[in-house]
Motif scaffolding. Sequence first.
Motif: not given
Length: 258
Positions: A143-144, A172, A200, A202, A258
């Motif tokens: 993930v971000n 991440e 968020e 990715s 993402g």
Amino acid sequence: MRRRAQTAALAALVTLALLLFGGPTAARAQQAAGCEPDISLDTESGLGTLLTLIDQVRARGGGDAEVDRALAQRACLVRPLAGGGGGIPHVDGLTVAAPDLYTIAVVDGVDRWVAITDWSFTTLPAAPMTGNQAVATWFDVPVNPVLQVVHHSGLTSQYPNTSSEEAADVNEHGVGFLIAPQKSATDMNVATGRSALVFEGSGPCTELTARAAFAHTWNDTSIGSLGITSTGPAIGWTDTVDRAVNYSSPTRVSGVCG
């Protein structure tokens, strides 16, 4: 013929034991160091006794934790923990909830999520606590991360709520915090708490599995380092004694894009 029958019976018992433990991966166990079992797993009768013990625990309403405790006490078996826990035991009186995941906003066309992890001690540990404690939340897909925070407090006003955004590791695959404990005879500053990670997706839309853990130390043991991976926290213990890790159940959500 008798040897073949004995071999078949042993194979059937082993297969049943694996099913009861949740499959081959979950069933791999190691003998706890220094433990003397009173149930031997070298004979068919020993395996039968093991299965009877599980039946007895289940019959009185015991869950996985109760089964694990009984197997550790009677047969020196320790279930391998997800996230690299190895044979490190869990601690009674500590609950780590499965992370709660929510969508909170759409930013530049991308869904923004928050993962919230809660823990709570229902029993105050008796031993002194001089070293770091740790709480971690991790994801099996990247993930971000956007921002993170942890809150913790006592069960009384002796240790009011403390907030920190300083993570030991955030990447991440999630976030982890180290917390220096304070403890009195009746309360401690990590008796309860929660962490939050805003993130968020990715990449392409996918299903995400989140899990959490609380790593507990006491006496002179501490946690010197904490890293987050896709399979759980990588914990740098300062000793091999006086330590425990409690893991949550997983939370699965779909549509993380993402």
